[in-house]
Scaffold this motif. Structure first.
Motif, PDB file in Angstrom:
ATOM      1  N   VAL A 237       0.833  -1.209   0.000  1.00 54.78           N
ATOM      2  CA  VAL A 237       0.000   0.000   0.000  1.00 54.78           C
ATOM      3  C   VAL A 237       0.867   1.258   0.000  1.00 54.78           C
ATOM      4  O   VAL A 237       0.395   2.336  -0.342  1.00 54.78           O
ATOM      5  N   THR A 238       2.137   1.115   0.374  1.00 54.18           N
ATOM      6  CA  THR A 238       3.041   2.261   0.323  1.00 54.18           C
ATOM      7  C   THR A 238       3.527   2.410  -1.121  1.00 54.18           C
ATOM      8  O   THR A 238       3.526   1.439  -1.880  1.00 54.18           O
ATOM      9  N   ALA A 239       3.943   3.620  -1.464  1.00 54.85           N
ATOM     10  CA  ALA A 239       4.235   3.934  -2.872  1.00 54.85           C
ATOM     11  C   ALA A 239       5.358   3.076  -3.437  1.00 54.85           C
ATOM     12  O   ALA A 239       5.148   2.249  -4.305  1.00 54.85           O
ATOM     13  N   ASP A 240       6.551   3.255  -2.945  1.00 54.88           N
ATOM     14  CA  ASP A 240       7.688   2.477  -3.482  1.00 54.88           C
ATOM     15  C   ASP A 240       8.808   2.419  -2.447  1.00 54.88           C
ATOM     16  O   ASP A 240       8.619   2.822  -1.303  1.00 54.88           O
ATOM     17  N   GLY A 241       9.948   1.880  -2.850  1.00 50.64           N
ATOM     18  CA  GLY A 241      11.062   1.720  -1.900  1.00 50.64           C
ATOM     19  C   GLY A 241      10.808   0.531  -0.985  1.00 50.64           C
ATOM     20  O   GLY A 241       9.885  -0.263  -1.202  1.00 50.64           O
ATOM     21  N   LEU A 242      11.609   0.439   0.063  1.00 48.33           N
ATOM     22  CA  LEU A 242      11.440  -0.672   0.997  1.00 48.33           C
ATOM     23  C   LEU A 242      10.059  -0.602   1.629  1.00 48.33           C
ATOM     24  O   LEU A 242       9.578   0.485   1.977  1.00 48.33           O
ATOM     25  N   GLY A 243       9.417  -1.750   1.787  1.00 45.44           N
ATOM     26  CA  GLY A 243       8.086  -1.788   2.399  1.00 45.44           C
ATOM     27  C   GLY A 243       8.171  -1.530   3.892  1.00 45.44           C
ATOM     28  O   GLY A 243       9.260  -1.578   4.477  1.00 45.44           O
ATOM     29  N   THR A 244       7.034  -1.233   4.506  1.00 46.13           N
ATOM     30  CA  THR A 244       6.989  -0.886   5.925  1.00 46.13           C
ATOM     31  C   THR A 244       5.905  -1.669   6.651  1.00 46.13           C
ATOM     32  O   THR A 244       5.164  -2.453   6.032  1.00 46.13           O
ATOM     33  N   LEU A 245       5.766  -1.383   7.952  1.00 48.05           N
ATOM     34  CA  LEU A 245       4.736  -2.024   8.780  1.00 48.05           C
ATOM     35  C   LEU A 245       3.353  -1.799   8.166  1.00 48.05           C
ATOM     36  O   LEU A 245       2.479  -2.668   8.205  1.00 48.05           O
ATOM     37  N   GLU A 246       3.165  -0.649   7.550  1.00 52.08           N
ATOM     38  CA  GLU A 246       1.874  -0.310   6.936  1.00 52.08           C
ATOM     39  C   GLU A 246       1.479  -1.347   5.866  1.00 52.08           C
ATOM     40  O   GLU A 246       0.312  -1.692   5.717  1.00 52.08           O
ATOM     41  N   ASP A 247       2.460  -1.866   5.152  1.00 47.01           N
ATOM     42  CA  ASP A 247       2.180  -2.867   4.117  1.00 47.01           C
ATOM     43  C   ASP A 247       1.793  -4.210   4.730  1.00 47.01           C
ATOM     44  O   ASP A 247       1.137  -5.028   4.088  1.00 47.01           O
ATOM     45  N   LEU A 248       2.198  -4.403   5.999  1.00 43.70           N
ATOM     46  CA  LEU A 248       1.937  -5.683   6.674  1.00 43.70           C
ATOM     47  C   LEU A 248       0.628  -5.654   7.465  1.00 43.70           C
ATOM     48  O   LEU A 248      -0.078  -6.657   7.532  1.00 43.70           O
ATOM     49  N   LEU A 249       0.302  -4.497   8.043  1.00 48.41           N
ATOM     50  CA  LEU A 249      -0.882  -4.417   8.911  1.00 48.41           C
ATOM     51  C   LEU A 249      -2.143  -4.158   8.088  1.00 48.41           C
ATOM     52  O   LEU A 249      -2.742  -3.075   8.156  1.00 48.41           O
ATOM     53  N   GLN A 250      -2.544  -5.155   7.282  1.00 49.98           N
ATOM     54  CA  GLN A 250      -3.747  -5.011   6.461  1.00 49.98           C
ATOM     55  C   GLN A 250      -4.792  -6.066   6.880  1.00 49.98           C
ATOM     56  O   GLN A 250      -4.423  -7.171   7.269  1.00 49.98           O
ATOM     57  N   PRO A 251      -6.086  -5.739   6.826  1.00 51.19           N
ATOM     58  CA  PRO A 251      -7.100  -6.717   7.202  1.00 51.19           C
ATOM     59  C   PRO A 251      -7.092  -7.908   6.247  1.00 51.19           C
ATOM     60  O   PRO A 251      -6.739  -7.762   5.071  1.00 51.19           O
ATOM     61  N   GLY A 252      -7.473  -9.068   6.758  1.00 50.79           N
ATOM     62  CA  GLY A 252      -7.419 -10.310   5.990  1.00 50.79           C
ATOM     63  C   GLY A 252      -8.176 -10.267   4.674  1.00 50.79           C
ATOM     64  O   GLY A 252      -7.777 -10.922   3.712  1.00 50.79           O
ATOM     65  N   ARG A 253      -9.258  -9.483   4.591  1.00 45.15           N
ATOM     66  CA  ARG A 253     -10.039  -9.428   3.348  1.00 45.15           C
ATOM     67  C   ARG A 253      -9.219  -8.835   2.207  1.00 45.15           C
ATOM     68  O   ARG A 253      -9.554  -8.980   1.044  1.00 45.15           O
ATOM     69  N   LYS A 254      -8.109  -8.158   2.551  1.00 42.46           N
ATOM     70  CA  LYS A 254      -7.265  -7.543   1.515  1.00 42.46           C
ATOM     71  C   LYS A 254      -6.192  -8.503   0.979  1.00 42.46           C
ATOM     72  O   LYS A 254      -5.406  -8.150   0.121  1.00 42.46           O
ATOM     73  N   GLN A 255      -6.136  -9.741   1.506  1.00 46.77           N
ATOM     74  CA  GLN A 255      -5.117 -10.692   1.034  1.00 46.77           C
ATOM     75  C   GLN A 255      -5.335 -10.970  -0.463  1.00 46.77           C
ATOM     76  O   GLN A 255      -6.472 -11.101  -0.907  1.00 46.77           O
ATOM     77  N   VAL A 256      -4.216 -11.074  -1.213  1.00 44.11           N
ATOM     78  CA  VAL A 256      -4.322 -11.455  -2.623  1.00 44.11           C
ATOM     79  C   VAL A 256      -4.008 -12.940  -2.795  1.00 44.11           C
ATOM     80  O   VAL A 256      -4.319 -13.520  -3.833  1.00 44.11           O
ATOM     81  N   ALA A 257      -3.414 -13.524  -1.767  1.00 45.94           N
ATOM     82  CA  ALA A 257      -3.155 -14.960  -1.769  1.00 45.94           C
ATOM     83  C   ALA A 257      -2.885 -15.400  -0.331  1.00 45.94           C
ATOM     84  O   ALA A 257      -2.447 -14.586   0.488  1.00 45.94           O
TER      85      ALA A 257
END
Ligand code: FBP
Length: 321
Positions: A122-142
Motif C-alpha cells: 500500500v506504500t508507494a515504493d522503496g522498501l516496504g513498511t509495517l503499513e504494508d503488513l498491517l492489512q485486514p485479511g479481506r485484503k489478502q491477494v493470496a
C-alpha cells in the motif's frame, strides 16, 4: 484470466513452494541430522525456538527475500518487519508467514506446517513498511499453507477457489490433486484443547457440551479430534467438515493464535472453500490489525458449525462490545 497479471504473484508462490520443498526435506530427515530440539533462543512470542523453526524461517527468508517479488516480510520468529536483503529487487507484495506451525509436535514426528499470507503493498515504493503488513485479511491477494505430514501437501488460494497439491518426491514437484476443494457446511469433528475448559467462558463450555451431546437436547453429537498443530487440525476439518476452536480464556484473554500469519490466511482459505472463520463474534477477515504479532480467538471450519458457535456464544456470553 487476469489480463493485467505480470506473473509476479505466480513467481512468489513458486518461491514459497521452493522453500517448502527444502523444509520438507529437512523435516523428513529430522531424526538423522542434528535438527531436533531447542535452538537455545526465545522468540518474540516468549516461546523457546526449535532448531527447525530457525531452519524453516531462514529458508523462507532466503528463498523469497532474494527473488525480487516482495517489498517486506514478517515472520512469527522475528520481532520486527524483515527488510528485503540489500541489493535485491524490491517487489510489490508483502509476505507474512509462520515458518513452522505446531512446534510442540516437531520432535515427535506429528504433522507440522508452514502458513503464509500475501498482500499487495500500500506504500508507494522503496522498501516496504509495517503499513504494508498491517492489512485486514479481506485484503489478502493470496494465502495458504503447507503440511509436512505423511505426504507434503500445499494448499493455497488467490481468491478463486482452493487448490491442493501433493509433493511428488521422485520428481520434486508439487502436482495438483484437487483443483477446487470445498468444505461441507457442517462436519463430524470438533477440535479444541479441552484441558483449558475451566478457563473458558460459559459460552465456550456450552458449545463443547453441545458437541458432546451433554446439553440433553438430543442434538447430533460430534467426534473429538485435536492434533495440536493448527494446520493439521484445520486441513482435516477442511476436507471432512468440522470446526476448530482456540478460544480466548482467563489465561490468554486474546486467545493464543496470531491474527496475521495464522488466523487470517486460514480464514481466507476457509471462506474460499465455502467455510467460515470468526473470533467468536466478528469475521476474522474484517479484523483490522494494529500489531504485527497480535493474537485472536479463532473459530474456523464448516460454515454452519462456525455459525452455531457464534450463536451460542452470543446467547450465553452476550453480544459483547
Ligand atoms: P506455533 O507452533 O506456530 O507457535 O503455533 C501454535 C500452535 O502450536 C498451533 O499450531 C496449535 O493449534 C496450538 O499452538 C496448540 O496449542 P495448545 O498446546 O495450547 O493446545
Amino acid at each position: 484470466m487476469y489480463p493485467e497479471a505480470t506473473g509476479e504473484l505466480t513467481n512468489l508462490l513458486y518461491d514459497i513452494a521452493l522453500a517448502a520443498k527444502i523444509i520438507s526435506g529437512e523435516v523428513r530427515r529430522a531424526g538423522l541430522i542434528d535438527i531436533l530440539g531447542e535452538f537455545g533462543r526465545t522468540n518474540v512470542q516468549g516461546e523457546a525456538q526449535q532448531k527447525l523453526d530457525v531452519v524453516a524461517n531462514e529458508t523462507i527468508k532466503q528463498a523469497v527475500g532474494h527473488a525480487g517479488r516482495v517489498c517486506v516480510m514478517a515472520s512469527e520468529e522475528d520481532d520486527a518487519p524483515i527488510p528485503v536483503p540489500e541489493g535485491a529487487h524490491i517487489g510489490k507484495y508483502a509476505l507474512l508467514f509462520d515458518p513452522l506451525d505446531g512446534s510442540s509436535n516437531i520432535d515427535v514426528n506429528v504433522s507440522i506446517g508452514t502458513i503464509f499470507s500475501v498482500h499487495r503493498r500500500v506504500t508507494a515504493d522503496g522498501l516496504g513498511t509495517l503499513e504494508d503488513l498491517l492489512q485486514p485479511g479481506r485484503k489478502q491477494v493470496a494465502a495458504g499453507y503447507v503440511i509436512y505430514g505423511s505426504s507434503t501437501v500445499l494448499v493455497y488460494s488467490v481468491g478463486d477457489g482452493v487448490h491442493c497439491f501433493t509433493l511428488e518426491p521422485t520428481i520434486g514437484e508439487f502436482l495438483l490433486h484437487d483443483a477446487d476443494a470445498k468444505t461441507p457446511p457442517t462436519g463430524k469433528y470438533y477440535s479444541v484443547n479441552e484441558s483449558n475448559y475451566m478457563r473458558w467462558t460459559d459460552g465456550y463450555r456450552t458449545v463443547v457440551d453441545r458437541f458432546k451431546g451433554l446439553d440433553g437436547d438430543g442434538n447430533e453429537k460430534k467426534n473429538a479430534r485435536y492434533i495440536g498443530s493448527l494446520v493439521a487440525d484445520f486441513h482435516r476439518n477442511l476436507l471432512t467438515g468440522g470446526v476448530f476452536m482456540y478460544p480466548a480464556d482467563s489465561k490468554s484473554p486474546n486467545g493464543k493464535l496470531r491474527l496475521l500469519y495464522e488466523a487470517a490466511p486460514l480464514a481466507f482459505i476457509a471462506e474460499q472453500a465455502g467455510g467460515a472463520a470468526s473470533d467468536g463474534r466478528r469475521r476474522i477477515l474484517d479484523v483490522d490489525p494494529t500489531e504485527l504479532h497480535q493474537r485472536t480467538p479463532l473459530v474456523i471450519g464448516s460454515r454452519d458449525d462456525v455459525g452455531l458457535v457464534a450463536k451460542i456464544l452470543t446467547e450465553v456470553d452476550g453480544a459483547g462490545e
